[in-house]
Design a protein around this motif. Structure first.
Motif, PDB file in Angstrom:
ATOM      1  N   UNK A  45       1.349   7.823  -6.932  1.00  0.00           N
ATOM      2  CA  UNK A  45       0.994   6.665  -6.114  1.00  0.00           C
ATOM      3  C   UNK A  45       1.292   6.935  -4.625  1.00  0.00           C
ATOM      4  N   UNK A  46       2.424   7.569  -4.357  1.00  0.00           N
ATOM      5  CA  UNK A  46       2.778   7.915  -2.969  1.00  0.00           C
ATOM      6  C   UNK A  46       1.768   8.897  -2.381  1.00  0.00           C
ATOM      7  N   UNK A  47       1.374   9.885  -3.182  1.00  0.00           N
ATOM      8  CA  UNK A  47       0.391  10.877  -2.726  1.00  0.00           C
ATOM      9  C   UNK A  47      -0.943  10.202  -2.425  1.00  0.00           C
ATOM     10  N   UNK A  48      -1.358   9.270  -3.276  1.00  0.00           N
ATOM     11  CA  UNK A  48      -2.620   8.562  -3.049  1.00  0.00           C
ATOM     12  C   UNK A  48      -2.584   7.757  -1.753  1.00  0.00           C
ATOM     13  N   UNK A  49      -1.441   7.138  -1.453  1.00  0.00           N
ATOM     14  CA  UNK A  49      -1.300   6.400  -0.186  1.00  0.00           C
ATOM     15  C   UNK A  49      -1.374   7.361   1.002  1.00  0.00           C
ATOM     16  N   UNK A  50      -0.712   8.502   0.873  1.00  0.00           N
ATOM     17  CA  UNK A  50      -0.768   9.500   1.937  1.00  0.00           C
ATOM     18  C   UNK A  50      -2.201   9.995   2.133  1.00  0.00           C
ATOM     19  N   UNK A  51      -2.920  10.211   1.031  1.00  0.00           N
ATOM     20  CA  UNK A  51      -4.311  10.653   1.123  1.00  0.00           C
ATOM     21  C   UNK A  51      -5.154   9.642   1.897  1.00  0.00           C
ATOM     22  N   UNK A  52      -4.923   8.355   1.659  1.00  0.00           N
ATOM     23  CA  UNK A  52      -5.656   7.317   2.382  1.00  0.00           C
ATOM     24  C   UNK A  52      -5.332   7.363   3.872  1.00  0.00           C
ATOM     25  N   UNK A  53      -4.052   7.512   4.191  1.00  0.00           N
ATOM     26  CA  UNK A  53      -3.645   7.588   5.600  1.00  0.00           C
ATOM     27  C   UNK A  53      -4.248   8.820   6.270  1.00  0.00           C
ATOM     28  N   UNK A  54      -4.185   9.946   5.589  1.00  0.00           N
ATOM     29  CA  UNK A  54      -4.729  11.195   6.134  1.00  0.00           C
ATOM     30  C   UNK A  54      -6.227  11.050   6.379  1.00  0.00           C
ATOM     31  N   UNK A  55      -6.948  10.501   5.407  1.00  0.00           N
ATOM     32  CA  UNK A  55      -8.398  10.325   5.553  1.00  0.00           C
ATOM     33  C   UNK A  55      -8.729   9.406   6.725  1.00  0.00           C
ATOM     34  N   UNK A  56      -7.968   8.324   6.879  1.00  0.00           N
ATOM     35  CA  UNK A  56      -8.216   7.394   7.989  1.00  0.00           C
ATOM     36  C   UNK A  56      -7.992   8.074   9.336  1.00  0.00           C
ATOM     37  N   UNK A  57      -6.897   8.806   9.461  1.00  0.00           N
ATOM     38  CA  UNK A  57      -6.596   9.484  10.727  1.00  0.00           C
ATOM     39  C   UNK A  57      -7.597  10.596  11.018  1.00  0.00           C
ATOM     40  N   UNK A  58      -7.997  11.329   9.979  1.00  0.00           N
ATOM     41  CA  UNK A  58      -8.983  12.393  10.176  1.00  0.00           C
ATOM     42  C   UNK A  58     -10.340  11.820  10.591  1.00  0.00           C
ATOM     43  N   UNK A  59     -10.676  10.641  10.082  1.00  0.00           N
ATOM     44  CA  UNK A  59     -11.947  10.031  10.483  1.00  0.00           C
ATOM     45  C   UNK A  59     -11.916   9.628  11.954  1.00  0.00           C
ATOM     46  N   UNK A  60     -10.764   9.197  12.442  1.00  0.00           N
ATOM     47  CA  UNK A  60     -10.637   8.880  13.869  1.00  0.00           C
ATOM     48  C   UNK A  60     -10.797  10.128  14.730  1.00  0.00           C
ATOM     49  N   UNK A  61     -10.198  11.213  14.287  1.00  0.00           N
ATOM     50  CA  UNK A  61     -10.321  12.479  15.008  1.00  0.00           C
ATOM     51  C   UNK A  61     -11.786  12.908  15.051  1.00  0.00           C
ATOM     52  N   UNK A  62     -12.476  12.764  13.938  1.00  0.00           N
ATOM     53  CA  UNK A  62     -13.896  13.135  13.879  1.00  0.00           C
ATOM     54  C   UNK A  62     -14.743  12.243  14.784  1.00  0.00           C
ATOM     55  N   UNK A  63     -14.462  10.950  14.809  1.00  0.00           N
ATOM     56  CA  UNK A  63     -15.188  10.039  15.698  1.00  0.00           C
ATOM     57  C   UNK A  63     -14.993  10.437  17.158  1.00  0.00           C
TER      58      UNK A  63
END
Length: 99
Positions: A45-63
């Motif tokens: 569950x902790x890893x899944x939350x981290x994955x969500x955070x990582x994906x959100x931050x990476x999408x900002x970097x890509x934008x």
């Protein structure tokens, strides 16, 4: 982004810990205990939350990386050191800095 790197390191540590837990029961040729199962579920569950955070931050970097250059008007108003009102205006071009 430094935050992304830290989150990925935290994720790797959690995954490594869970794998060690699973390997221990395997080496001892026994099923996981209830506590081990619970620990693995919580880690997942902790890893899944981290994955969500990582994906959100990476999408900002890509934008930011793919953003076109834009002309921006910057207005700065305030008082100078002598207490006189001061206003400065500048037209600034913001470029894509992905290179």
């Amino acid at each position: 982004m430094d935050r992304i790197r830290k989150l990925k390191a935290e994720r790797a540590k959690l995954l490594s810990d869970a794998k060690e837990l699973a390997a221990k029961s395997s080496e001892e040729e026994r099923p996981l205990t209830e506590e081990e199962r619970t620990d693995i579920k919580e880690t997942k569950a902790e890893i899944e939350k981290l994955d969500e955070d990582i994906a959100a931050l990476e999408s900002l970097v890509e934008l930011e990386r793919t953003a076109p250059a834009q002309q921006v008007r910057v207005v700065n108003e305030g008082d100078d050191d002598a207490g006189q009102q001061k206003k400065s205006v500048a037209n600034v071009t913001v470029h894509d800095n992905s290179e």
